[in-house]
Design a protein around this motif. Sequence first.
Motif, PDB file in Angstrom:
ATOM      1  N   HIS A   1       4.146  52.764  16.285  1.00 29.05           N
ATOM      2  CA  HIS A   1       4.996  53.554  16.993  1.00 29.05           C
ATOM      3  C   HIS A   1       4.906  55.048  16.757  1.00 29.05           C
ATOM      4  O   HIS A   1       4.286  55.404  15.347  1.00 29.05           O
ATOM      5  CB  HIS A   1       6.709  52.995  16.722  1.00 29.05           C
ATOM      6  CG  HIS A   1       7.654  53.748  17.527  1.00 29.05           C
ATOM      7  ND1 HIS A   1       8.110  54.722  16.938  1.00 29.05           N
ATOM      8  CD2 HIS A   1       7.966  53.254  18.404  1.00 29.05           C
ATOM      9  CE1 HIS A   1       9.157  55.222  17.737  1.00 29.05           C
ATOM     10  NE2 HIS A   1       9.179  54.334  18.846  1.00 29.05           N
TER      11      HIS A   1
ATOM     12  N   MET B   1       2.642  48.014  11.068  1.00 34.83           N
ATOM     13  CA  MET B   1       3.791  47.590  11.727  1.00 34.83           C
ATOM     14  C   MET B   1       4.027  46.094  11.904  1.00 34.83           C
ATOM     15  O   MET B   1       2.854  45.390  11.704  1.00 34.83           O
ATOM     16  CB  MET B   1       4.160  48.037  13.242  1.00 34.83           C
ATOM     17  CG  MET B   1       3.081  47.570  14.270  1.00 34.83           C
ATOM     18  SD  MET B   1       3.009  48.578  15.728  1.00 34.83           S
ATOM     19  CE  MET B   1       4.744  48.904  16.120  1.00 34.83           C
TER      20      MET B   1
ATOM     21  N   HIS C   1      20.072  50.042  16.168  1.00 27.87           N
ATOM     22  CA  HIS C   1      20.245  49.715  17.808  1.00 27.87           C
ATOM     23  C   HIS C   1      19.177  48.616  18.321  1.00 27.87           C
ATOM     24  O   HIS C   1      19.497  48.552  19.661  1.00 27.87           O
ATOM     25  CB  HIS C   1      20.180  51.030  18.269  1.00 27.87           C
ATOM     26  CG  HIS C   1      18.749  51.536  18.745  1.00 27.87           C
ATOM     27  ND1 HIS C   1      18.134  51.479  19.692  1.00 27.87           N
ATOM     28  CD2 HIS C   1      18.074  52.381  17.765  1.00 27.87           C
ATOM     29  CE1 HIS C   1      17.063  52.162  19.727  1.00 27.87           C
ATOM     30  NE2 HIS C   1      16.815  52.821  18.748  1.00 27.87           N
TER      31      HIS C   1
ATOM     32  N   GLY D   1      18.091  55.956  11.474  1.00 25.03           N
ATOM     33  CA  GLY D   1      17.439  55.137  12.255  1.00 25.03           C
ATOM     34  C   GLY D   1      16.032  54.531  11.803  1.00 25.03           C
ATOM     35  O   GLY D   1      15.708  54.914  10.661  1.00 25.03           O
ATOM     36  N   GLY D   2      15.491  53.897  12.767  1.00 24.47           N
ATOM     37  CA  GLY D   2      14.077  53.360  12.302  1.00 24.47           C
ATOM     38  C   GLY D   2      13.104  54.673  12.164  1.00 24.47           C
ATOM     39  O   GLY D   2      12.120  54.510  11.223  1.00 24.47           O
ATOM     40  N   THR D   3      13.204  55.628  12.888  1.00 21.42           N
ATOM     41  CA  THR D   3      12.311  56.816  12.803  1.00 21.42           C
ATOM     42  C   THR D   3      12.375  57.360  11.459  1.00 21.42           C
ATOM     43  O   THR D   3      11.495  57.674  10.557  1.00 21.42           O
ATOM     44  CB  THR D   3      12.504  57.957  13.990  1.00 21.42           C
ATOM     45  OG1 THR D   3      12.267  57.165  15.268  1.00 21.42           O
ATOM     46  CG2 THR D   3      11.589  58.962  13.757  1.00 21.42           C
TER      47      THR D   3
ATOM     48  N   VAL E   1      11.093  47.435  12.558  1.00 19.78           N
ATOM     49  CA  VAL E   1      12.202  47.749  13.396  1.00 19.78           C
ATOM     50  C   VAL E   1      12.207  46.700  14.462  1.00 19.78           C
ATOM     51  O   VAL E   1      13.340  46.476  15.140  1.00 19.78           O
ATOM     52  CB  VAL E   1      11.805  49.115  14.284  1.00 19.78           C
ATOM     53  CG1 VAL E   1      12.776  49.445  15.276  1.00 19.78           C
ATOM     54  CG2 VAL E   1      12.235  50.159  13.072  1.00 19.78           C
TER      55      VAL E   1
ATOM     56  N   ALA F   1       7.035  56.826  15.350  1.00 19.83           N
ATOM     57  CA  ALA F   1       7.488  57.206  14.249  1.00 19.83           C
ATOM     58  C   ALA F   1       6.773  56.971  12.924  1.00 19.83           C
ATOM     59  O   ALA F   1       6.901  57.850  12.017  1.00 19.83           O
ATOM     60  CB  ALA F   1       8.792  56.180  13.998  1.00 19.83           C
TER      61      ALA F   1
ATOM     62  N   SER G   1      16.114  49.195  12.227  1.00 20.43           N
ATOM     63  CA  SER G   1      16.998  50.034  12.953  1.00 20.43           C
ATOM     64  C   SER G   1      18.068  49.579  13.712  1.00 20.43           C
ATOM     65  O   SER G   1      17.933  48.294  13.953  1.00 20.43           O
ATOM     66  CB  SER G   1      16.118  50.592  14.161  1.00 20.43           C
ATOM     67  OG  SER G   1      17.019  51.406  14.920  1.00 20.43           O
TER      68      SER G   1
ATOM     69  N   CYS H   1      10.207  54.339  24.321  1.00 20.69           N
ATOM     70  CA  CYS H   1      10.654  55.690  23.608  1.00 20.69           C
ATOM     71  C   CYS H   1       9.872  56.759  24.285  1.00 20.69           C
ATOM     72  O   CYS H   1      10.298  57.828  23.891  1.00 20.69           O
ATOM     73  CB  CYS H   1      10.381  55.629  22.128  1.00 20.69           C
ATOM     74  SG  CYS H   1      11.137  53.979  21.045  1.00 20.69           S
TER      75      CYS H   1
HETATM   76  N1  PLP Z   1       9.248  51.648  15.305  1.00 21.70           N
HETATM   77  C1  PLP Z   1       9.330  50.848  16.193  1.00 21.70           C
HETATM   78  C2  PLP Z   1       8.417  49.497  16.422  1.00 21.70           C
HETATM   79  C3  PLP Z   1      10.452  51.148  17.514  1.00 21.70           C
HETATM   80  O1  PLP Z   1      10.167  49.940  18.586  1.00 21.70           O
HETATM   81  C4  PLP Z   1      11.328  52.120  17.296  1.00 21.70           C
HETATM   82  C5  PLP Z   1      11.993  52.380  18.554  1.00 21.70           C
HETATM   83  O2  PLP Z   1      11.739  52.089  19.715  1.00 21.70           O
HETATM   84  C6  PLP Z   1      11.329  52.959  16.251  1.00 21.70           C
HETATM   85  C7  PLP Z   1      10.316  52.712  15.166  1.00 21.70           C
HETATM   86  C8  PLP Z   1      12.222  54.037  16.181  1.00 21.70           C
HETATM   87  O3  PLP Z   1      13.407  53.712  15.743  1.00 21.70           O
HETATM   88  P1  PLP Z   1      14.935  54.329  16.126  1.00 21.70           P
HETATM   89  O4  PLP Z   1      14.888  54.436  17.774  1.00 21.70           O
HETATM   90  O5  PLP Z   1      15.986  53.768  15.356  1.00 21.70           O
HETATM   91  O6  PLP Z   1      14.578  55.778  15.597  1.00 21.70           O
END
Ligand code: PLP
Length: 385
Positions: free
Chosen positions: A103, A150, A204, A73-75, A181, A105, A202, A321
Motif C-alpha cells: 500500500h 504486507m 476503520h 490510522g494504518g498509514t 491493515v 502507506a 487500522s 485509497c
Molecule cells: N495498508 C493497507 C493494506 C490498506 O488497505 C490501507 C487503507 O486502505 C492502509 C494501509 C492505510 O490505512 P488508513 O486508511 O487507516 O491510514
Amino acid sequence: MRSDTRWYFDHNATTPIAPVTREAVSLAMEDAWANPSSLHQDGQRARRCFEEARAQVARFLGCSPKEIVFTSGGTEAANLAVLGGVRASTRRDRHVLTTAIEHPAVLEACAQLEREGVAVTYLQPSRQGVIGPEQFRRHLTKDTVLASVMHANNETGAVQEIAAMAAMAREAGVLFHSDGVQAAGKLAFSPVSAGVDFYSVSAHKLNAPKGCGALYARTGTVLAPLLHGGRQERGRRAGTESVTLAAALGAAVAMERPDVTPLRDRLEQGLLARIPGAHVNAGQAARLPNTTNVAFDGIAAESLVIALDLRGFSVSTGAACSSGSTEPSHVLLAMGLSPEQARSSVRFSLGLGNTAEQVDLLLEAAAEAVARLRALSPAHSEVVR
Ligand code: PLP
C-alpha cells in the motif's frame, strides 16, 4: 434506474460502523472525555478507558499492552514502523527490503527513506500476487536494516507467508514490519507467534471510525518518533491521546465476526459462471476470505463501478485509497497484468451485513451491466484482450 437501496461490497476501502463501536464511542465521550495524562479523577477515568482499549488490542494481537502504540490510522502505524524503525538505526549504509505491491502507506514511506539516502529493494510478486520466502531471503543484504511485507493485499486479498519471512529476517538481524491493515480481523493471526517485530492495524477496516490505528512494536525494538511534543505512548507517539477512538478500536477487535468465505465464493463462482471473459486475479493464491478481484474482458472497470453504483451496489476499482485516479493498479501491473487487464479489474470485498440474497442481487446486476457495457460503445470494445 438509480436505486435508493444500497448494498455495500467495498469493505476493504472502509467498513460501516458496528453498533458496539458506536456504543463505545458514545460511552467514552460521556465518561472518558478528560485528558488521560491529568492527575485528577476525571483524567484517571479517561486513562482507565484508554488502557482498557489498549488491553483489548493487545489481547487481539496476543501481545503485551506495552507493545501497542495507538496512532491516527494504518498509514501512520506503517510510517512509524518503516520510517521510525530505519531512522532509529545509526548504521552508515542502510537498506530496506519491501515489495512492489505494498500500500502507498509503505511505498511512500520507502520513497521518503530513499530521499534520505537509504537503499530500497522492491520485490516483484508472482502472477498470483505472491512473494516467495526464498526470493525474500535472497534479497536480504548485510546492510538490510528493516523489511516490510504486507500480510494481505488490499486489492487482491493475496496473503503472504509472513511467519517464514519474519524468521528469515530475524536470523539475519533485520527488523520485520508487516502491514496487517487488511488481514486484521479477517485471519487468525498473532504477530508474536509469527515472530514479527512491527504489525500495523487500522480501526476503520474493522467497523470502527476513521482516525485511529495501532502499531504492535515488539518489546526491545526502538522507534524514532514521527511526532514530537510529548512523552505519550512511551515516547513513541506525541500528542494527547484520542481515548474515544481507541475505545472504538478496542470494542471493534473484541467483536465476533461472521465468516464471509461462503458468500465470497458464491459471488466469485456466480460471476465466473454468468459472465464470459471474467477472470479472478490472484485466484490461485491463498487469499483473504472476503476479497475477490475480477477482470472483465472488454470492460473499463470504472464504467462497471458506476453502472453498479446506479443499481445500488458499492464496489471499487481495486486501490480504493487512490480512487478517483484512472491509473491502472500498481499491484495488478506488478503481477504481470497488462494495463488493459488491470483497467478492467473490479474489486468486491465483503463484510459485516452482507447476505446471500445481496450476493444474488449483485450477480444479476453485474451480469446485466457487463452485457450492456459490452454491447455499448466502441470505447469499451477497444479494451478487449
Ligand atoms: N495498508 C493497507 C493494506 C490498506 O488497505 C490501507 C487503507 O486502505 C492502509 C494501509 C492505510 O490505512 P488508513 O486508511 O487507516 O491510514
